[in-house]
Write a protein that holds these residues in place. Structure first.
Motif, PDB file in Angstrom:
ATOM      1  N   SER A  56       1.036  -1.166  -0.045  1.00  0.00           N
ATOM      2  CA  SER A  56      -0.075   0.097   0.047  1.00  0.00           C
ATOM      3  C   SER A  56       0.846   1.214   0.046  1.00  0.00           C
ATOM      4  N   GLY A  57       0.367   2.377  -0.415  1.00  0.00           N
ATOM      5  CA  GLY A  57       1.093   3.645  -0.227  1.00  0.00           C
ATOM      6  C   GLY A  57       1.371   3.779   1.239  1.00  0.00           C
ATOM      7  N   GLY A  58       0.392   3.694   2.266  1.00  0.00           N
ATOM      8  CA  GLY A  58       0.640   3.887   3.496  1.00  0.00           C
ATOM      9  C   GLY A  58       1.849   3.128   4.266  1.00  0.00           C
ATOM     10  N   SER A  59       1.883   1.836   3.533  1.00  0.00           N
ATOM     11  CA  SER A  59       3.182   1.032   3.878  1.00  0.00           C
ATOM     12  C   SER A  59       4.433   1.651   3.306  1.00  0.00           C
ATOM     13  N   ALA A  60       4.291   2.042   2.217  1.00  0.00           N
ATOM     14  CA  ALA A  60       5.591   2.898   1.381  1.00  0.00           C
ATOM     15  C   ALA A  60       6.001   3.924   2.258  1.00  0.00           C
ATOM     16  N   ASN A  61       4.990   4.679   2.893  1.00  0.00           N
ATOM     17  CA  ASN A  61       5.680   5.830   3.820  1.00  0.00           C
ATOM     18  C   ASN A  61       6.309   5.283   4.944  1.00  0.00           C
ATOM     19  N   LEU A  62       5.622   4.377   5.661  1.00  0.00           N
ATOM     20  CA  LEU A  62       6.312   3.774   6.703  1.00  0.00           C
ATOM     21  C   LEU A  62       7.573   3.234   6.519  1.00  0.00           C
ATOM     22  N   LEU A  63       7.642   2.486   5.610  1.00  0.00           N
ATOM     23  CA  LEU A  63       8.673   1.847   5.006  1.00  0.00           C
ATOM     24  C   LEU A  63      10.165   2.763   4.839  1.00  0.00           C
TER      25      LEU A  63
END
Length: 390
Positions: A56-63
């Motif tokens: 997800s895009g949210g996971s991309a930010n976190l990662l």
């Protein structure tokens, strides 16, 4: 009813048929060859060296933020600026990973943070990084923001989830910082149902994306990098080598379904963007001729890739008038993203200080947007126009 989105995919019927056949015939559906091929194709389209697919895009930010911390570019307590008009999962990782969030105001007529907004904030506080959001297919003066960050030794990273395909000067948005995130959630320019991507030209960061995406192990890295890591950590046992975890990580892997859908939709992306642009520019002409609105200024952008159709009203009374008009006409509307992020309950709970964000407050209280997608009909466009009559 004209919803915020209509279909999950562009050319939905043929995409669903291809997906059904792929699922029936695939030997495996966990992350593999389809994901790798989509990463390579997306990197080439975006004009970057490395792309790493996630769920997800949210996971991309976190990662992204975890990876920067893992390689030592950021540390606990560092001050991370962020565009005040943004989405929750742009800001939450800043707090979750122990950084200090610093909101940066926006320009009303671009909806985006500018170099002036950033410079003004830097008069009061030093930043270690600026996680800028390129809002709704538009952007600020990214070239000047890039130069300002370089002069002040500020790491610039981009949330480009809403601006896939927007071009500023000689490159696409998402190519101005050290790295950028993208979202492939439904209603975004390119849909894989759920999905996200990280891009960078930095090989060290890209390798950390790969490891931190999947448990912190090295098994998805190139052989030479695996050998370097194992030698550096004195890992000699082949039995245990694939179960050594080198740094803090998550499991945010995509599936082969994500990769397959990305490969189906990416060849269509230029057509998708062209239709979205055409829809927006037709409505934009009406907005420019209506004195009740502030038109979005995109003259500094070489080519816009509109995510939605924003409406910035000049007063609260006009905001009420036009939101009622759109709703009564059966047009689904929503606030401008999530408004001023400082007003969100989670932010008030965890942030240590609030700052004046006059422009973002204005946008919060005076603006809304309607959906923009290739399936908008001529009748839908005419409905928007009727709603904009004074």
């Amino acid at each position: 009813m004209i919803p915020l989105m209509k279909n999950t995919f562009f050319r939905e019927d043929e995409t669903k048929a291809a997906l059904a056949e792929f699922i029936r015939s695939a030997d495996k559906l966990s992350m593999g060859e389809q994901c790798r091929r989509f990463e390579e194709a997306f990197a080439a389209w975006q004009g970057c060296k490395h792309a790493v697919l996630v769920n997800s895009g949210g996971s991309a930010n976190l990662l992204l933020l975890q990876a920067l911390k893992n390689i030592g570019h950021l540390k606990t307590g560092d001050k991370i600026g962020f565009t005040a008009l943004t989405w929750s999962t742009n800001v939450m990782p800043i707090i979750q990973l122990g950084f200090e969030p610093v909101p940066i105001d926006c320009e009303i007529n671009t909806l985006n943070s500018s170099s002036s907004n950033l410079a003004k904030r830097l008069n009061d506080i030093e930043l270690d990084a600026f996680f800028i959001t390129n809002v709704l297919g538009f952007c600020g003066d990214l070239d000047k923001i890039h130069d300002l960050c370089a002069r002040r030794d500020i790491i610039l990273i981009e949330d480009n989830c809403e601006s896939l395909g927007t071009e500023m000067s000689d490159r696409k948005t998402g190519a101005f910082g050290l790295a950028a995130s993208f979202s492939f959630y439904v209603a975004h320019h390119l849909s894989t149902i759920e999905g996200g991507m990280l891009v960078t030209n930095d090989i060290e960061l890209a390798n950390m994306f790969v490891m931190a995406r999947a448990n912190g192990w090295d098994r998805n890295l190139p052989a030479a990098e695996q050998a370097r890591l194992r030698q550096g950590h004195a890992i000699q046992s082949e039995l245990y080598a694939k179960y050594v975890f080198y740094d803090l990580a998550f499991n945010v892997r995509p599936t082969e379904i994500t990769g397959f859908l990305g490969l189906q939709q990416l060849p269509l992306i230029d057509e998708i963007i062209a239709v979205r642009r055409r829809n927006y520019l037709e409505i934009d002409e009406v907005i420019k001729n209506n004195g009740d609105f502030i038109a979005v200024d995109h003259r500094h952008i070489k080519s816009i890739s509109p995510f939605a159709i924003p409406f910035i009203c000049k007063s609260k009374e006009l905001f009420k008038k036009y939101t009622v008009a759109f709703s009564d006409a059966g047009v689904e509307i929503r606030p401008m993203i999530a408004g001023n992020m400082q007003r969100q309950p989670f932010y008030k709970k965890y942030a240590t200080a609030m700052v004046d964000l006059a422009n973002t407050d204005f946008i919060h209280e005076h603006s809304f947007y309607a959906g923009n997608y290739p399936e908008l009909s001529r009748s839908d466009i005419e409905t928007f126009k009727r709603c904009l009559r004074r």
